[in-house]
Scaffold this motif. Sequence first.
Motif, PDB file in Angstrom:
ATOM      1  N   LEU A   1       0.829  -1.205   0.000  1.00  0.00           N
ATOM      2  CA  LEU A   1       0.000   0.000   0.000  1.00  0.00           C
ATOM      3  C   LEU A   1       0.868   1.262   0.000  1.00  0.00           C
ATOM      4  O   LEU A   1       0.548   2.245  -0.674  1.00  0.00           O
ATOM      5  CB  LEU A   1      -0.933  -0.014   1.209  1.00  0.00           C
ATOM      6  N   ARG A   2       1.959   1.222   0.743  1.00  0.00           N
ATOM      7  CA  ARG A   2       2.861   2.380   0.739  1.00  0.00           C
ATOM      8  C   ARG A   2       3.442   2.618  -0.645  1.00  0.00           C
ATOM      9  O   ARG A   2       3.489   3.750  -1.149  1.00  0.00           O
ATOM     10  CB  ARG A   2       4.003   2.165   1.740  1.00  0.00           C
ATOM     11  N   ASP A   3       3.874   1.542  -1.310  1.00  0.00           N
ATOM     12  CA  ASP A   3       4.438   1.677  -2.653  1.00  0.00           C
ATOM     13  C   ASP A   3       3.397   2.193  -3.641  1.00  0.00           C
ATOM     14  O   ASP A   3       3.708   3.001  -4.528  1.00  0.00           O
ATOM     15  CB  ASP A   3       4.994   0.330  -3.134  1.00  0.00           C
ATOM     16  N   LEU A   4       2.129   1.750  -3.495  1.00  0.00           N
ATOM     17  CA  LEU A   4       1.083   2.207  -4.407  1.00  0.00           C
ATOM     18  C   LEU A   4       0.808   3.697  -4.216  1.00  0.00           C
ATOM     19  O   LEU A   4       0.734   4.453  -5.199  1.00  0.00           O
ATOM     20  CB  LEU A   4      -0.196   1.394  -4.180  1.00  0.00           C
TER      21      LEU A   4
ATOM     22  N   ILE B   1      -3.873  -5.329  -3.481  1.00  0.00           N
ATOM     23  CA  ILE B   1      -3.233  -4.048  -3.816  1.00  0.00           C
ATOM     24  C   ILE B   1      -2.436  -4.174  -5.102  1.00  0.00           C
ATOM     25  O   ILE B   1      -2.438  -3.263  -5.949  1.00  0.00           O
ATOM     26  CB  ILE B   1      -2.340  -3.608  -2.640  1.00  0.00           C
ATOM     27  N   ARG B   2      -1.789  -5.297  -5.287  1.00  0.00           N
ATOM     28  CA  ARG B   2      -1.027  -5.525  -6.535  1.00  0.00           C
ATOM     29  C   ARG B   2      -1.958  -5.545  -7.746  1.00  0.00           C
ATOM     30  O   ARG B   2      -1.649  -4.962  -8.798  1.00  0.00           O
ATOM     31  CB  ARG B   2      -0.256  -6.846  -6.410  1.00  0.00           C
ATOM     32  N   ALA B   3      -3.128  -6.172  -7.615  1.00  0.00           N
ATOM     33  CA  ALA B   3      -4.078  -6.212  -8.732  1.00  0.00           C
ATOM     34  C   ALA B   3      -4.596  -4.816  -9.044  1.00  0.00           C
ATOM     35  O   ALA B   3      -4.745  -4.435 -10.216  1.00  0.00           O
ATOM     36  CB  ALA B   3      -5.235  -7.151  -8.396  1.00  0.00           C
ATOM     37  N   LEU B   4      -4.865  -4.021  -8.014  1.00  0.00           N
ATOM     38  CA  LEU B   4      -5.350  -2.661  -8.236  1.00  0.00           C
ATOM     39  C   LEU B   4      -4.275  -1.793  -8.889  1.00  0.00           C
ATOM     40  O   LEU B   4      -4.576  -0.953  -9.742  1.00  0.00           O
ATOM     41  CB  LEU B   4      -5.786  -2.043  -6.910  1.00  0.00           C
TER      42      LEU B   4
ATOM     43  N   THR C   1       1.824  -0.535 -12.006  1.00  0.00           N
ATOM     44  CA  THR C   1       2.028  -1.920 -11.587  1.00  0.00           C
ATOM     45  C   THR C   1       3.205  -2.031 -10.620  1.00  0.00           C
ATOM     46  O   THR C   1       4.319  -1.591 -10.919  1.00  0.00           O
ATOM     47  CB  THR C   1       2.282  -2.820 -12.805  1.00  0.00           C
ATOM     48  N   LEU C   2       2.947  -2.616  -9.451  1.00  0.00           N
ATOM     49  CA  LEU C   2       4.003  -2.789  -8.452  1.00  0.00           C
ATOM     50  C   LEU C   2       5.001  -3.837  -8.922  1.00  0.00           C
ATOM     51  O   LEU C   2       4.616  -4.831  -9.557  1.00  0.00           O
ATOM     52  CB  LEU C   2       3.389  -3.209  -7.111  1.00  0.00           C
TER      53      LEU C   2
END
Length: 682
Positions: free
Chosen positions: A324-327, A588-591, A598-599
């Motif tokens: 979530l932080r990375d997003l 979160i990765r899919a979002l 894209t993470l």
Amino acid sequence: MPKVTVDGIDVEVPAGSTVLQAAEAAGIEIPRFCYHERLSIAGNCRMCLVEVEKAPPKPIASCAWPVADGMVVHTDSPMVRNARRGVMEFLLINHPLDCPICDQGGECDLQDQALGYGAGGSRYEENKRAVKDKNLGPLVKTVMTRCIHCTRCIRFITEVAGVPDLGATARGENMEVGTYVEKALSSELSANIIDLCPVGALTSKPYAFVARSWELAKTDSVDVLDAVGSNIRVDSRGPEVLRILPRTNDDVNEEWLGDKSRFAVDGLKRRRLDTPWLRRDGKLVQASWEEALTAVAERLRSSRPERIGAIAGDLCDAESMLALRDLLTALGSENLDCRQRGERLEAGRRDFYLFNSAIAGIDEADAVVIIGSDPRREAPVLNARIRKRWLAAGIPVFRIGAEANLTYPVTHLGDGPAALRALLDSPDARLRDAKKPMVILGAGATARPDGAAVLAAAWKLAGALGGLTPDWHGFNLLHRSAALVGGLDLGFVPGARGKAAAEMLGGGVDVLWLLGTDEVPAERIGSDTFVIYQGHHGDRGAARADVILPGAAYTEKDATYVNTEGRVQRGQLAVYPPGEAREDWKIIRALSAQLGHTLPYDDLDALRRRLEQVNPVFGRVGFLPRFGCSDPAGPAGDPAALGEAAFAPAIPNYYQTDPISRASPTMAECTARLTPMAQAAE
């Protein structure tokens, strides 16, 4: 150190060791029922009989016989075998033949030792003794006819738990173990007597007749219902977790476990979120994953980065917080906070927010000051460790905060910061003379308007007492959240232009992502804020959400957690999430892919490499190095800015502190019967 020969094997053991301990050092098993290495020696059961040369010509109880240099011990001579068979025959005179219906079946010491060391039959045909069962509360079930009077339960409740609840009445065949007058056990550690009982006299009441031990899949994991990070074993059958037991880790929880961590397990299957939800026309309706992620993506795209924020809750794992932080970083937002209650903690320097002496370091302390904390309810296992140190060395314990029974003598200095100021000005002589003092600051004391000043004053006190040296770090923060230290390690805090949790809740953002955030009152969230709730229970956060993304509970994912002392530990997936719920980092990765950001990790190994890249401490799993204080400079707060308000209890009700325990019927019953308010009503 004395040298002893046990069955022809020479061993060297510390002076004061018993013959039983010498046999264990030689790798030789001696049966026992009453002896336990963490309890005082009782010598009740006489099952551990051995033969010692040049001693009186009779079997000797090895648990209570000290070794001497040159001693020769025989553990399997004809005399010993006959004596053990006789003892087992006596133990089984009154023991009922109800193994087929006993919950201890398959895990019973009496079964195992009767097979290994008992005779093939009994000479007694008289009627067996019958004993009335005792009502010990909603957690421990009793069948006292099975009791063999080993007194392990009495010694644990008295010595480790520190409450005078259990004892024995009458003598001989009429002896009964009970609570004198009928009452529920009042300790937060009471259910450990179930593990200690070597027969089926004490078993789990919520688990009664649920499953047999050989039906269960056993998974090693970590408890997240407090910040201690107790090592646990998750027992499951099919898609359901049926029970949780402690695992031995001498550096963390020894072999004990709090009652909430053990029995809130039934909350894992109630009030669960197992499908996405969307709010349409003011009502939450079920939706598909595609609809939910599309709605979130559209709202995030249409919002300015500085108007997007995220708050992480108490049960979050490090992987989901990092994702979530990375997003949010990719979206350009700096509005992050893992301190949902507003704790005034700094993420820059690790020893400002850790239990730096380590939990095992309590065994070395010679004085303790507790500020704004009730460790008996915030961390029962850690509180038992402080009691253990007090029993061993009689160390002085001082406390500032609301009065409470901590199970050991405490010098109460006051309720609020005034007492802390007075202690700084004039420390007690016993504190000044201490070589390894500990200052334990409760996380609740930092979640106040003057929290930064309290933190700085506690640090200053530790330094004034000589507790901040290159060899000893005496400043300690006792957290109540399993996620907080991991979040601070990851930098899940506001950036230079970011907003803290209080600002985000007060309408400071247009889109608020609640990652398992359930301890924030819904009325504090701005009425125009679009709320994304990602979690596993339909609790407080989900009630206010505009989009619900169902996540996985701690038993349903491979996840990393950091406990209050900074120890990195990993839980393992025991069962799969229900319905359409998914692991949080995968959501979160899919979002991120749908948003076009894209993470850079597709699997758990890649994500964990990213964890270690962000903070190298995540590469140190299960191992905690001990450091002294290398820099006595304190945190940024001003000790002179202390307020006047008394320190309020951080946990009013031990049994319901998180969405899992609030969903648990067992914890609801404990709340109704065992909390101080309920006991006062009775």
